[in-house]
Design a protein around this motif. Structure first.
Motif, short mmCIF file in Angstrom:
data_model
loop_
_atom_site.label_atom_id
_atom_site.label_comp_id
_atom_site.label_asym_id
_atom_site.label_seq_id
_atom_site.Cartn_x
_atom_site.Cartn_y
_atom_site.Cartn_z
N MET A 88 1.75 1.99 -12.45
CA MET A 88 2.50 1.23 -11.45
C MET A 88 2.53 1.97 -10.12
O MET A 88 2.43 1.36 -9.05
N ALA A 89 2.66 3.30 -10.18
CA ALA A 89 2.69 4.09 -8.95
C ALA A 89 1.36 4.01 -8.22
O ALA A 89 1.32 3.88 -6.98
N ALA A 90 0.25 4.08 -8.95
CA ALA A 90 -1.07 4.07 -8.32
C ALA A 90 -1.37 2.73 -7.65
O ALA A 90 -2.01 2.69 -6.60
N ILE A 91 -0.90 1.65 -8.23
CA ILE A 91 -1.20 0.32 -7.70
C ILE A 91 -0.23 -0.08 -6.59
O ILE A 91 -0.64 -0.66 -5.58
N LEU A 92 1.04 0.24 -6.75
CA LEU A 92 2.07 -0.30 -5.86
C LEU A 92 2.67 0.72 -4.89
O LEU A 92 3.28 0.33 -3.90
N ASP A 93 2.56 2.02 -5.21
CA ASP A 93 3.17 3.07 -4.39
C ASP A 93 4.64 2.76 -4.09
O ASP A 93 5.06 2.70 -2.94
N PRO A 94 5.46 2.56 -5.13
CA PRO A 94 6.85 2.17 -4.90
C PRO A 94 7.75 3.32 -4.48
O PRO A 94 8.86 3.09 -4.01
N GLY A 95 7.31 4.54 -4.71
CA GLY A 95 8.14 5.70 -4.36
C GLY A 95 9.21 6.01 -5.37
O GLY A 95 9.74 7.11 -5.42
#
Length: 385
Positions: free
Chosen positions: A311-318
């Motif tokens: 999820m972090a790699a695709i969306l970069d939500p922080g």
């Protein structure tokens, strides 16, 4: 173009009602918070009282020379709400007033054929409404597993869910005459964690739900993202190494689900000698935290980090919030371990936090959805929405 007088009054009324929804205020406090003149506030108060939306609920301050200032508050009984957390074989319901004060709660197992299950669920809601002295429910919010069609608001017809789930919303609307809102359970949990929990300071984050199944909710720039078919966050179907199979269109076994669902974590607990009879996955994780079983927590973090890093790699939500009872049970001990692993796998800075509401987040989110919808209908939508 400046707003017309009627539009300006509507905007000011909605602003004042929003402030009063957070607690009673005096006319002077409303003046300070809205920036309106004293005569405008007096007119506003008179209008809202005449409409039956606010009333005098007390007096402010200590006794002094002359009368104390009147405190105005929302007429909480103007509408009654219900929220439902619908599980595969049970329903939990809460009935509240317009401000969210709990009037009654109930839960019950639901089983049998479709017609019987729907009738049992309806009876449960009606009983809770009677116990809460709610003669009529204005709005009902439902949290349920499964995909919600963004065009119709209905649950998708999937073989993995009981048929009565798809019948319940229509039956409630027909029997009670209430407005019924249905939302995916993980999306509602994210709403609750953002309003009252671990994501209260974030307008962009991902909630990774760790329960009987796994899922994710995506909030970007303050907006919940659902996707073209309502499937944003169906991370259980994410193909991952270590499961020995691939998920399919009809089942998520072999995907991330097989690494991090409750059954998989209980099995992992058994391998580490931690599982006892009748222990849930959350119980095992909680016991491991309390006992300092670092090897087990490391193994859980290895699994959870696969989904969090994706999820972090695709969306970069922080920020990724570990939701559900497992996320809350793991607390900082699990969240910090997942943070370390995501940091090692991705150049994108991502903080991982433990959810604070656990499984109660679904019911809380359903209530927030019902309350916001009812207030928008009765008060008018907030400016800018």
């Amino acid at each position: 173009m400046p707003a017309s007088p009627s539009t300006a009054r509507a905007i000011n009324d909605r602003l004042a009602l929003g402030l009063l929804s957070e607690g009673p205020l005096t006319a002077n406090q409303l003046k300070q918070l809205t920036g309106l003149s004293r005569p405008s506030v007096a007119d506003l108060v008179e209008r809202l009282q005449g409409a039956g939306l606010i009333t005098v609920v007390g007096e402010a301050g200590a006794q002094r020379r002359g009368p104390n200032a009147r405190l105005y508050g929302i007429v909480a009984g103007r509408a009654h709400l219900a929220a439902l957390d619908v599980r595969t074989d049970s329903v939990r319901v809460v009935v509240t007033d317009l401000l969210g004060a709990v009037l009654a709660e109930d839960c019950a197992p639901i089983g049998g054929d479709t017609g019987t299950a729907v009738e049992r669920a309806l009876t449960l809601v009606e009983r809770a409404a009677r116990e809460g002295s709610a003669q009529r429910l204005h709005t009902v919010g439902i949290g349920a597993p499964g995909l919600i069609d963004p065009a119709t608001g209905d649950l998708h017809d999937t073989s993995s869910l009981p048929a009565w789930h798809r019948r319940l919303a229509g039956a409630l609307q027909q029997r009670l005459g209430a407005r019924v809102l249905v939302e995916n359970e993980t999306n509602l949990a994210a709403r609750a964690e953002q309003r009252d929990g671990a994501a209260h300071d974030r307008d962009t984050f991902v909630l990774l739900w760790l329960g009987e199944g796994v899922g994710a909710a995506v909030v970007l720039d303050g907006v919940l993202r659902r996707g073209a078919s309502g499937g944003t966050g169906e991370i259980g179907f994410l193909p991952v190494p270590g499961t020995g199979a691939l998920p399919s269109a009809t089942g998520c076994e072999g995907g991330f689900h097989s690494l991090a669902c409750a059954a998989a974590l209980r099995e992992l607990g058994a391998e580490h000698g931690l599982l006892k009879p009748d222990m849930s996955a959350a119980d095992v994780v909680r016991h491991a935290v309390e006992a300092g079983e670092g090897a087990f927590l490391d193994a859980v973090a290895d699994r959870v980090a696969v989904g969090a890093a994706a999820m972090a790699a695709i969306l970069d939500p922080g920020c990724v919030v570990l939701g559900g009872e497992v996320g809350r049970a793991g607390g900082a001990a699990l969240a910090d371990r997942v943070t370390d692993r995501v940091t090692a796998m991705s150049p994108l800075r991502t903080e991982v936090r433990a959810g604070t509401l656990g499984g109660a987040a679904v019911l809380r989110g359903a209530l927030l959805a019902a309350r916001d919808a009812a207030q928008d209908e009765l008060f008018g939508p907030p400016a800018g929405r």
